[in-house]
Design an enzyme around this catalytic site. Structure first.
Site, PDB file in Angstrom:
ATOM      1  NE  ARG A 293      -0.267   0.337   4.961  1.00 49.77           N
ATOM      2  CZ  ARG A 293       0.609   1.237   5.406  1.00 49.77           C
ATOM      3  NH1 ARG A 293       0.859   2.323   4.696  1.00 49.77           N
ATOM      4  NH2 ARG A 293       1.251   1.043   6.532  1.00 49.77           N
TER       5      ARG A 293
ATOM      6  CB  THR B 109      -0.220   2.695  10.167  1.00 51.38           C
ATOM      7  OG1 THR B 109      -1.183   3.223  11.095  1.00 51.38           O
ATOM      8  CG2 THR B 109      -0.841   1.532   9.412  1.00 51.38           C
TER       9      THR B 109
ATOM     10  N   GLY C  32      -4.304   4.320   3.158  1.00 49.45           N
ATOM     11  CA  GLY C  32      -3.275   3.986   2.193  1.00 49.45           C
ATOM     12  C   GLY C  32      -3.868   3.040   1.162  1.00 49.45           C
TER      13      GLY C  32
ATOM     14  N   GLY D 138      -7.011   0.372   2.029  1.00 44.13           N
ATOM     15  CA  GLY D 138      -8.085   1.298   2.378  1.00 44.13           C
ATOM     16  C   GLY D 138      -7.767   2.190   3.547  1.00 44.13           C
TER      17      GLY D 138
ATOM     18  CB  CYS E 225       1.485   8.234   9.034  1.00 48.83           C
ATOM     19  SG  CYS E 225      -0.048   7.343   9.363  1.00 48.83           S
TER      20      CYS E 225
END
Length: 201
Positions: A66, A71, A135, A146, A164
């Site tokens: 992604r 995260t 993402g 998503g 992030c």
């Protein structure tokens, strides 16, 4: 738009299922939103940097395809994967990101939570603290991966990363900002909003 409620699922298995769905879909394949929770896991985006993982720990780290940086996903966090045909909608990925952010902000507003965007840093913020991340991966005009919204979870693993990719970025969750939030209900609300934004486009 098909809504799939998958419950608690392993991240890597769900990722493989998304790739398989996207590889097999045809021009007529209906778009889907997958509502899911994951056991504790850190995921690195394609541009993720190793230094953003601050501490060695027993939480697995998965190198994902992604967008975005590192995260955390864990129980009590709402994850919705967006398997959307952008070509059929006639939009690009930037517009899709904007639609997702708008839907999340509308969700928070219905719960009495004021939120904002941050220039150059995708996601949704409350008083400078990140409450939702996103993402996407686009392949052959179709998205997968998503968004995640912190609903009612243990936030302490975020202290082990630069969320992030931002050093010292605070995170927050809906349960600390309003009363009576239930993960299942929030998931249903947000999928309705996402469906509205995507289909009206």
């Amino acid at each position: 738009m098909q809504i799939q409620r998958l419950g608690l699922q392993d991240y890597t298995q769900t990722w493989a299922a998304m790739r398989s769905f996207s590889a097999k879909r045809q021009a007529h394949t209906e778009d889907e939103l997958w509502i899911v929770e994951h056991p504790a896991v850190f995921t690195q985006g394609i541009s993720g940097k190793a230094e953003n993982l601050l501490n060695d720990n027993n939480i697995p780290v998965v190198q994902s395809d992604r967008g975005g940086q590192i995260t955390y996903h864990g129980p009590g966090q709402l994850v919705i994967y967006c398997l959307i045909d952008l070509r059929r909608l006639g939009i690009g990925v930037k517009k899709m990101v904007s639609l997702i952010e708008d839907a999340i902000m509308d969700l928070l507003d219905t719960h009495g939570i004021d939120s904002e965007l941050r220039e150059g840093a995708h996601g949704v913020y409350v008083n400078g603290a990140k409450i939702a991340a996103l993402g996407l991966k686009v392949k052959n005009g179709n998205t997968y991966h998503g968004l995640s919204v912190n609903v009612d979870m243990d936030l302490s693993p975020f202290l082990q990363i630069n969320p992030c990719g931002y050093q010292g970025l605070a995170v927050t969750q809906m349960a600390d900002l309003t009363d009576n939030v239930q993960l299942e209900a929030v998931g249903n609300e947000l999928t309705q909003l996402l469906t509205h934004y995507v289909t009206r486009n």
